[in-house]
Design a protein around this motif. Structure first.
Motif, PDB file in Angstrom:
ATOM      1  N   ARG A  70       0.822  -1.211   0.000  1.00 18.11           N
ATOM      2  CA  ARG A  70       0.000   0.000   0.000  1.00 18.11           C
ATOM      3  C   ARG A  70       0.859   1.267   0.000  1.00 18.11           C
ATOM      4  O   ARG A  70       0.337   2.363  -0.204  1.00 18.11           O
ATOM      5  CB  ARG A  70      -0.917   0.017   1.223  1.00 18.11           C
ATOM      6  N   SER A 241       3.169  -6.186   0.969  1.00 19.47           N
ATOM      7  CA  SER A 241       3.451  -5.477   2.215  1.00 19.47           C
ATOM      8  C   SER A 241       4.672  -6.079   2.893  1.00 19.47           C
ATOM      9  O   SER A 241       4.812  -7.305   2.955  1.00 19.47           O
ATOM     10  CB  SER A 241       2.251  -5.571   3.166  1.00 19.47           C
ATOM     11  N   ASP A 281       0.431  -4.985   7.299  1.00 20.85           N
ATOM     12  CA  ASP A 281      -0.358  -4.553   6.141  1.00 20.85           C
ATOM     13  C   ASP A 281      -1.153  -3.287   6.451  1.00 20.85           C
ATOM     14  O   ASP A 281      -1.573  -2.564   5.533  1.00 20.85           O
ATOM     15  CB  ASP A 281      -1.306  -5.689   5.728  1.00 20.85           C
ATOM     16  N   TYR A 284       0.458   1.980   6.613  1.00 22.61           N
ATOM     17  CA  TYR A 284       0.586   2.662   5.329  1.00 22.61           C
ATOM     18  C   TYR A 284       0.283   4.147   5.501  1.00 22.61           C
ATOM     19  O   TYR A 284      -0.300   4.574   6.503  1.00 22.61           O
ATOM     20  CB  TYR A 284      -0.366   2.054   4.288  1.00 22.61           C
ATOM     21  N   ILE A 316      -8.623   2.121   3.858  1.00 21.60           N
ATOM     22  CA  ILE A 316      -8.135   3.162   2.959  1.00 21.60           C
ATOM     23  C   ILE A 316      -9.301   4.029   2.525  1.00 21.60           C
ATOM     24  O   ILE A 316     -10.313   3.540   2.020  1.00 21.60           O
ATOM     25  CB  ILE A 316      -7.458   2.548   1.710  1.00 21.60           C
TER      26      ILE A 316
END
Length: 317
Positions: A70, A241, A281, A284, A316
């Motif tokens: 990401r 990731s 993960d 980001y 996100i």
């Protein structure tokens, strides 16, 4: 004695074997891989290679969730690299407050009276934040040696007395674990490379590489950090990731490695690394304060005896 016992045939056989091991006779008489490697001048640690096979068998056909990278832009890539460098050093005993570490990386200036520790942070970050460097993965044992030596020379450039970039010339240990004999480093890595090269899943290759380097401990110092760098290079190359081992999860991580080393049980290690991949993960973005605070809500900075890692899924926007 062979003459007296009328065992001339047996004597000839053992004489040929010993001569082959000493490279003064044709190695075709040898049958085991370890004997052939010794005769070829590349002896290896048979026990460690058996561990590599155990891990390989456990992950070669296993399905792992694909976690796409990401942090695609340079700013977020560098921010992840900072936290990766921070935690990778912290769990090895190079302890800074996260704000102090950020100031060192941003300025490039070591903290007064902590020159070597500061250079550890800077050296690790220098490798991890270099996307081109982290895209390099080995295609042969010789290339593996070259990549390891180069990255280690950067990682420990602030500790010249530790011979950065040079494989160990004396044995090392941690607690009750004695690592691969210094004379067997290249041979053991070469044998392990065969299993690594046969893996196709990026996550499987990553955790195999990490365990292999950690288990061999090829350098005088910095082995845990270089093992994690090598692991994450596999994930960067696959655009997945990367993995961070936060302080709070240090004991789970070390105990899982130890269980595989001492009991040939790979399950705990696989589970720990899978959980860390899921956790990482969620790391980001390019906002330092936001990511720092998120890590705090996950208990990432806490000591293992004081808290548990919390994985809080981020969305996100």
């Amino acid at each position: 004695m062979a003459e007296e016992l009328e065992m001339q045939t047996e004597f000839a056989k053992i004489n040929n074997i010993i001569s082959a091991l000493l490279s003064t006779h044709d190695a075709k008489v040898l049958s085991t891989d370890s004997a052939k490697a010794l005769a070829a001048g590349s002896p290896f640690d048979k026990t460690r290679v058996e561990l590599f096979e155990v891990l390989f068998d456990a992950i070669k056909d296993r399905y792992f969730v694909i976690r796409n990278n990401r942090n695609t832009d340079e700013e977020s890539f560098r921010l992840f690299s900072f936290f990766e460098s921070y935690f990778s050093n912290y769990i090895e005993g190079t302890e800074f407050d996260v704000e102090e570490a950020k100031a060192i990386v941003d300025s490039g200036i070591p903290m007064p009276r902590r020159d070597e520790d500061s250079h550890d942070i800077l050296g690790t970050f220098k490798i991890l934040s270099n996307r081109a460097e982290m895209m390099r993965t080995p295609t042969s044992p010789d290339e593996l040696f070259a990549i390891l030596s180069h990255r280690h020379s950067v990682l420990l450039e602030g500790r010249p007395h530790m011979n950065p970039g040079i494989f160990k010339s004396r044995n090392n240990r941690a607690g009750m674990t004695e690592f691969v004999d210094h004379q067997l480093v290249k041979g053991t890595l070469s044998q392990g490379f065969k299993y690594y090269a046969a893996l196709t899943d990026p996550f499987a290759r990553a955790i195999f590489m990490m365990f292999m380097i950690s288990e061999v401990h090829p350098f005088n110092d910095g082995n845990g950090r270089i093992a994690r760098v090598m692991m994450n290079a596999e994930l960067v190359r696959a655009d997945q990731s990367r993995i961070i081992v936060p302080t709070v999860f240090r004991e789970d991580y070390i105990l899982a490695l130890r269980k595989l080393t001492r009991h040939k049980d790979p399950l705990a290690y696989i589970n720990v690394m899978t959980k860390l991949h899921q956790f990482s993960d969620n790391l980001y973005g390019s906002d330092f304060t936001e990511l720092k605070n998120y890590l705090a809500t996950c208990n990432a900075y806490e000591e293992p005896s004081q808290a548990k890692l919390q994985i809080i899924e981020r969305t996100i926007l």
